[in-house]
Design an enzyme around this catalytic site. Sequence first.
Site, PDB file in Angstrom:
ATOM      1  N   ARG A  87       0.870  -1.179   0.000  1.00 14.38           N
ATOM      2  CA  ARG A  87       0.000   0.000   0.000  1.00 14.38           C
ATOM      3  C   ARG A  87       0.906   1.228   0.000  1.00 14.38           C
ATOM      4  O   ARG A  87       1.753   1.388   0.878  1.00 14.38           O
ATOM      5  CB  ARG A  87      -0.885   0.015   1.244  1.00 14.38           C
ATOM      6  CG  ARG A  87      -1.774   1.253   1.279  1.00 14.38           C
ATOM      7  CD  ARG A  87      -2.547   1.384   2.572  1.00 14.38           C
ATOM      8  NE  ARG A  87      -3.349   2.604   2.552  1.00 14.38           N
ATOM      9  CZ  ARG A  87      -3.482   3.432   3.581  1.00 14.38           C
ATOM     10  NH1 ARG A  87      -2.890   3.178   4.727  1.00 14.38           N
ATOM     11  NH2 ARG A  87      -4.224   4.513   3.478  1.00 14.38           N
ATOM     12  N   ASP A 143      -3.184   4.712  -3.031  1.00 13.28           N
ATOM     13  CA  ASP A 143      -4.468   5.222  -2.531  1.00 13.28           C
ATOM     14  C   ASP A 143      -5.018   6.347  -3.402  1.00 13.28           C
ATOM     15  O   ASP A 143      -6.203   6.656  -3.350  1.00 13.28           O
ATOM     16  CB  ASP A 143      -4.308   5.729  -1.096  1.00 13.28           C
ATOM     17  CG  ASP A 143      -4.834   4.729  -0.083  1.00 13.28           C
ATOM     18  OD1 ASP A 143      -5.747   3.966  -0.435  1.00 13.28           O
ATOM     19  OD2 ASP A 143      -4.337   4.707   1.050  1.00 13.28           O
ATOM     20  N   LEU A 204     -16.090   6.115   6.015  1.00 13.89           N
ATOM     21  CA  LEU A 204     -16.054   6.843   7.287  1.00 13.89           C
ATOM     22  C   LEU A 204     -15.279   6.047   8.330  1.00 13.89           C
ATOM     23  O   LEU A 204     -15.798   5.135   8.960  1.00 13.89           O
ATOM     24  CB  LEU A 204     -17.486   7.108   7.783  1.00 13.89           C
ATOM     25  CG  LEU A 204     -18.447   7.773   6.785  1.00 13.89           C
ATOM     26  CD1 LEU A 204     -19.823   7.956   7.407  1.00 13.89           C
ATOM     27  CD2 LEU A 204     -17.891   9.110   6.298  1.00 13.89           C
ATOM     28  N   GLY A 205     -14.013   6.389   8.476  1.00 16.86           N
ATOM     29  CA  GLY A 205     -13.172   5.814   9.516  1.00 16.86           C
ATOM     30  C   GLY A 205     -12.604   6.950  10.330  1.00 16.86           C
ATOM     31  O   GLY A 205     -13.159   8.048  10.338  1.00 16.86           O
ATOM     32  N   GLU A 329     -19.188   1.192   8.722  1.00 18.34           N
ATOM     33  CA  GLU A 329     -19.580  -0.216   8.824  1.00 18.34           C
ATOM     34  C   GLU A 329     -20.291  -0.537  10.135  1.00 18.34           C
ATOM     35  O   GLU A 329     -21.149  -1.421  10.174  1.00 18.34           O
ATOM     36  CB  GLU A 329     -18.342  -1.114   8.704  1.00 18.34           C
ATOM     37  CG  GLU A 329     -17.707  -1.103   7.330  1.00 18.34           C
ATOM     38  CD  GLU A 329     -16.345  -1.784   7.318  1.00 18.34           C
ATOM     39  OE1 GLU A 329     -16.033  -2.536   8.273  1.00 18.34           O
ATOM     40  OE2 GLU A 329     -15.580  -1.569   6.353  1.00 18.34           O
TER      41      GLU A 329
END
Length: 393
Positions: A87, A143, A204-205, A329
Amino acid sequence: MILVINSGSSSIKFKLFDTSKTIEPILDGLAERIGIDGFLKFEHNNQKYKFEDPLPDHEHAIQLILNKLLELKIISNIDEINGVGFRVVHGGEISHSSIITDEILSKIQDSVKLAPLHNPAAIIAIKAVKKLMPNTSMVACFDTAFHQTMPEVNYLYTVPYKWYEEFGVRKYGFHGISYEYIVNKSSEILNKKKENLNLIVCHLGNGASISCIKDGKSYDTSMGLTPLAGLMMGTRSGDIDVSICEYIAKQTNTDIFSITQTLNKQSGLLGLSQVSADMRDVLEQYDRNDKKAVVAVEKYVQIVADFIVKYANYLDNIDAVVFTAGIGENADVIRDLICKKVKLLNLQIDQDKNQAKYSDYKLISSEKSKIPVYAIRTNEEKMICLDTLNLIK
């Protein structure tokens, strides 16, 4: 097998995927406190392992990971790992995951100025793997890459054009690996080809963004040149009047770097609620009618709702609104509050569905809802694994 690595300044998250039949992780681990007083921990076959080790640097940490995989006979030799996927937060204007060549590594290096906190750690990990596994193919998954399909009208800022030409000042967007996974998953759930898919996805984190997906591609997103822009987040302010920076610098005799640090580390939910950067803690105080917590939650919800309405205006039709990442989540209250604010779209939530437990995804809207609303668990590591597998074949 594919090894997926997410390298931070003092940690390495990693997953080993068995790709022989299906794409499933067989090991999930973390090397932490690298350069301080490190340790390595991972889980395999429902068994947890932990190893204390000084871990002086990233190369040592990766060597220890490989040694333990061999020692515990999880792999019989290093060559069983066909590829390593990384990543990488910022790829500049690179538009897709790429096999890591000297040219790609140089471009990642060039993007350090755009992501000084994230890209250096990825570069260190890539160089370490290259040294320890010289015959193994490596892939960089960015990303930012998913958002390279945004039109110029959406990615340019209303600043002198030469800032873009000379310094690369533009909207790049982030969470692209997550968005790519959600688009693929939504295509499967809705039984609709990706190229025909129109979505509004709320990631949404602790870090949070929204993306408008038009014909299966990113059309606009809320984060900008950096992940500081857009929504109110755990500790990040999101969009503010930039003149605040100069004003506070003068009032407090503080330099611009310190102000930016405050906007990144002490703002958002934490700054406004004065409780926590964690939505769970803020919601606890919200339920107790704590004034600052109530304002923080209402502000958070309002900003997300505003972006949903803005992005709805870009689309002729919306196949689904999707919530994903930690808050998206798991926080049914936040999902419900947001949908109630989006009055123009008539998003109707079924409370039983919204509060029900689920493993992979669930429909949370009622039959009365004009647009279906889903909660879908994202899986960035699996997306990196799939991209790596496709590129090294």
